[in-house]
Design an enzyme around this catalytic site. Sequence first.
Site, mmCIF file in Angstrom:
data_model
loop_
_atom_site.group_PDB
_atom_site.id
_atom_site.type_symbol
_atom_site.label_atom_id
_atom_site.label_comp_id
_atom_site.label_asym_id
_atom_site.label_seq_id
_atom_site.Cartn_x
_atom_site.Cartn_y
_atom_site.Cartn_z
ATOM 1 N N ARG A 171 0.831 -1.200 0.000
ATOM 2 C CA ARG A 171 0.000 0.000 0.000
ATOM 3 C C ARG A 171 0.867 1.251 0.000
ATOM 4 O O ARG A 171 2.021 1.215 0.397
ATOM 5 C CB ARG A 171 -0.924 0.009 1.214
ATOM 6 C CG ARG A 171 -2.147 -0.896 1.051
ATOM 7 C CD ARG A 171 -3.048 -0.878 2.261
ATOM 8 N NE ARG A 171 -2.403 -1.452 3.423
ATOM 9 C CZ ARG A 171 -1.845 -0.761 4.390
ATOM 10 N NH1 ARG A 171 -1.880 0.558 4.371
ATOM 11 N NH2 ARG A 171 -1.271 -1.370 5.401
ATOM 12 N N LYS A 316 -8.358 -2.356 1.773
ATOM 13 C CA LYS A 316 -8.155 -1.474 2.913
ATOM 14 C C LYS A 316 -8.879 -0.137 2.745
ATOM 15 O O LYS A 316 -9.225 0.513 3.733
ATOM 16 C CB LYS A 316 -6.655 -1.273 3.172
ATOM 17 C CG LYS A 316 -6.008 -2.462 3.920
ATOM 18 C CD LYS A 316 -6.762 -2.784 5.206
ATOM 19 C CE LYS A 316 -5.921 -3.446 6.279
ATOM 20 N NZ LYS A 316 -5.674 -4.879 6.079
ATOM 21 N N HIS A 335 -9.224 -3.708 13.334
ATOM 22 C CA HIS A 335 -8.207 -4.358 12.498
ATOM 23 C C HIS A 335 -7.734 -5.590 13.273
ATOM 24 O O HIS A 335 -6.707 -5.564 13.945
ATOM 25 C CB HIS A 335 -7.048 -3.393 12.222
ATOM 26 C CG HIS A 335 -6.065 -3.920 11.212
ATOM 27 N ND1 HIS A 335 -4.733 -3.592 11.233
ATOM 28 C CD2 HIS A 335 -6.225 -4.750 10.146
ATOM 29 C CE1 HIS A 335 -4.116 -4.197 10.220
ATOM 30 N NE2 HIS A 335 -4.994 -4.902 9.559
ATOM 31 N N SER A 353 0.334 -5.068 10.391
ATOM 32 C CA SER A 353 0.680 -5.968 9.303
ATOM 33 C C SER A 353 1.872 -6.864 9.661
ATOM 34 O O SER A 353 2.892 -6.380 10.142
ATOM 35 C CB SER A 353 1.019 -5.113 8.086
ATOM 36 O OG SER A 353 1.201 -5.951 6.992
ATOM 37 N N LYS A 357 -1.992 -11.902 12.673
ATOM 38 C CA LYS A 357 -3.456 -12.004 12.722
ATOM 39 C C LYS A 357 -3.945 -13.191 11.893
ATOM 40 O O LYS A 357 -4.728 -14.010 12.361
ATOM 41 C CB LYS A 357 -4.113 -10.718 12.194
ATOM 42 C CG LYS A 357 -3.926 -9.509 13.087
ATOM 43 C CD LYS A 357 -4.655 -8.273 12.562
ATOM 44 C CE LYS A 357 -4.203 -7.860 11.172
ATOM 45 N NZ LYS A 357 -2.778 -7.511 11.063
ATOM 46 N N THR A 358 -3.480 -13.263 10.643
ATOM 47 C CA THR A 358 -3.947 -14.343 9.764
ATOM 48 C C THR A 358 -3.393 -15.689 10.234
ATOM 49 O O THR A 358 -4.130 -16.672 10.355
ATOM 50 C CB THR A 358 -3.528 -14.061 8.308
ATOM 51 O OG1 THR A 358 -4.075 -12.807 7.926
ATOM 52 C CG2 THR A 358 -4.042 -15.140 7.362
ATOM 53 N N ASP A 372 -8.853 -10.496 9.363
ATOM 54 C CA ASP A 372 -8.279 -9.143 9.296
ATOM 55 C C ASP A 372 -9.190 -7.981 9.690
ATOM 56 O O ASP A 372 -8.709 -7.006 10.226
ATOM 57 C CB ASP A 372 -7.760 -8.907 7.865
ATOM 58 C CG ASP A 372 -6.780 -7.752 7.773
ATOM 59 O OD1 ASP A 372 -5.779 -7.763 8.488
ATOM 60 O OD2 ASP A 372 -7.030 -6.831 6.969
ATOM 61 N N ARG A 437 1.564 -12.473 -1.316
ATOM 62 C CA ARG A 437 0.262 -12.657 -0.666
ATOM 63 C C ARG A 437 -0.631 -13.658 -1.378
ATOM 64 O O ARG A 437 -0.565 -13.797 -2.600
ATOM 65 C CB ARG A 437 -0.495 -11.321 -0.671
ATOM 66 C CG ARG A 437 0.107 -10.231 0.166
ATOM 67 C CD ARG A 437 -0.453 -10.279 1.558
ATOM 68 N NE ARG A 437 0.107 -9.227 2.389
ATOM 69 C CZ ARG A 437 -0.340 -8.956 3.610
ATOM 70 N NH1 ARG A 437 -1.344 -9.616 4.132
ATOM 71 N NH2 ARG A 437 0.225 -8.023 4.325
#
Length: 653
Positions: A171, A316, A335, A353, A357-358, A372, A437
Amino acid sequence: MAANANGVPTPRSPLARIQTQKKQNGICHDDSGKPVKAQTIDELHSLQKKRSAPTTPLEGAQGAFASLSEEERQRQQLQSISASLASLTRETGPKLVKGDPAKTQAVARVAHHHHVEAPTISVSDSSLKFTHVLYNLSPAELYEQAIKYEKGSFITSTGALATLSGAKTGRAPRDKRVVIDDSTQDELWWGKGSPNIEMDEHTFMVNRERAVDYLNSLDKVFVNDQFLNWDPQNRIKVRIVSARAYHSLFMHNMCIRPTPEELENFGTPDFTIYNAGQFPCNRYTHYMTSSTSIDLNLARREMVILGTQYAGEMKKGLFSVMHYLMPKRQILSLHSGCNMGKDGDVALFFGLSGTGKTTLSTDHNRYLIGDDEHCWSDNGVSNIEGGCYAKCIGLSREKEPDIWNAIKFGTVLENVVFDEHTREVDYEEKSVTENTRAAYPIEYIPNAKIPCVGPHPKNVILLACDAFGVLPPVSKLSLAQTMYHFISGYTALVAGTEDGIKEPTATFSACFGAAFIMLHPTKYAAMLAEKMQKHGATGWLVNTGWSGGSYGYGSRIKLPYTRKIIDAIHSGSLLNATYLKTEVFGLEIPTEIEGVPSQILRPENTWADKKAYKDTLLKLAGLFKKNFETFTNYKIGKDNKLAEEILAAGPNF
Ligand SMILES: Nc1ncnc2c1ncn2[C@@H]1O[C@H](COP(=O)(O)OP(=O)(O)OP(=O)(O)O)[C@@H](O)[C@H]1O
Ligand SMILES: O=C([O-])CC(=O)C(=O)O
Ligand SMILES: [Ca+2]
Ligand SMILES: [Mn+2]
């Protein structure tokens, strides 16, 4: 035993006699099967595809047009999309045709019936040409489009679609712009530390026109009509107009996929994205500081993307929208990842990031609610999305089997490197980017909970990837400490996700996602405190980063150890452990956890150089203190008691 065409058993013998048909009228027929019902090759090919149910959105009353003819449906759908794509200066939408321009015969026929009325105000070439709309294509159709027309698209050995996102592989937060107007001026968080960099309405329209003109100049555009938020009362309808099959498949996977019935009644979207990512913005335009611009206009409910093809901007960007819309309804947007145990115990995983989390919400022993983005309302939690977006660098089947297995047909694999012959992906390879990703629908995880909703969370786990290596692998937090660390949002950003960062650096990002919040962080913090208190949730701080020294000296805490720690939180056993309090940060750390070497639980034990440890600890504490200065003047909650407690919950030295 097999039988021949006449039903006569054919004995299996090494010298089986070759049977020919009896001659009829002197002609030898090969009628081992029925002949095809086609007179020509074209007709034969047309038999290959069965017509599927119509998937057409309707304007106006839900279901009231159920008896509309297929033709009328198509017309209304194109009108709705034409309105989305209309140039606002020429006051007309493009002529739209549904379907692939490559299939010219079909186009000529459909175009005759379905083109939208010609413009009357001012005519340009773009209003004379047809733009073909590829509407909510299936993954298989999008694969074909990508492979045929988009360089860098390949099918990997496990069936995923490998693709390149172009020059941007992460991003670009510095290129985000938000329209400032009478209402957003007071409502949103602006200024120091805020992700919302202002632009005016006029400049937005300049960029919108640029994006729309670009899209209309193409032969075809992809349109996705989908949903956000699994909470049916707070579901948002989104439309994504894009130029690449990659973008369409990415959003197909990441947003909630409507059923054919839901699509028929879709109507007008609540929010529209114009993704013209291949085309740059004009740097002479006011407020533009690069060729990339991601522009959000809340009043118009629109987002424009110019100059970046990184698909994460869409995901996002919509998350930012939810961070604005949901708090207005007293719903907290987060988030965070989220999963649920067999007994219905829900855990939230916050973190920036690359903090896990994932990885940690995808747990073979628990139901995955989402990886997410979530909402926490009075009814419990709901996932905003319909898919997951996992980092792939270093991915292994052994450590992350569920994510590994999700990389199959339908999954978008961004920026990975593969063997040119076998098409086997090398997940260690970072020559395109470290931010490789995989985007896959949530149902690709076998124990996903569908619909993706759950009861109120029992545990709130704050993940920090501490590059300094001084935070304990796990600590139990008081409510005030939870708020302190939530507002601080500390981590060491892992390379690549945000453009320009090449190696881990200590970062503070309010609410573990400052790049996406729209209101002041204390607004979200106050809501979180209120909900945690009301539902009796326990806060935890888990360091998924370094141990035994800082980045470059120590090493990252082993994933199996972090998983054991998380298991102990879920089971409730960690709540009853023996704790001791650390100096400086005042964190409660357990002395023992099953399956985790006890010495790593106290960071100072793992450092050979005790003085270096102490110096580093104080350095990090100083950074926390300095970062928090911006928040000390804010009121949190109804009285200011919580704000004072939160401040006191920070490091003391
Ligand atoms: N101890 C650990 N705990 C968690 N993750 C670890 C650990 N050690 C290594 N990792 C790796 O760190 C990465 C965590 O990335 P993950 O995709 O979970 O990030 P995320 O928090 O979901 O970020 P984003 O919001 O960008 O998607 C994975 O590649 C994982 O394999
Ligand atoms: O947005 C992205 O590109 C990936 C992501 O989930 C994050 O950075 O939090
Ligand atoms: Ca993730
Ligand atoms: Mn994320």
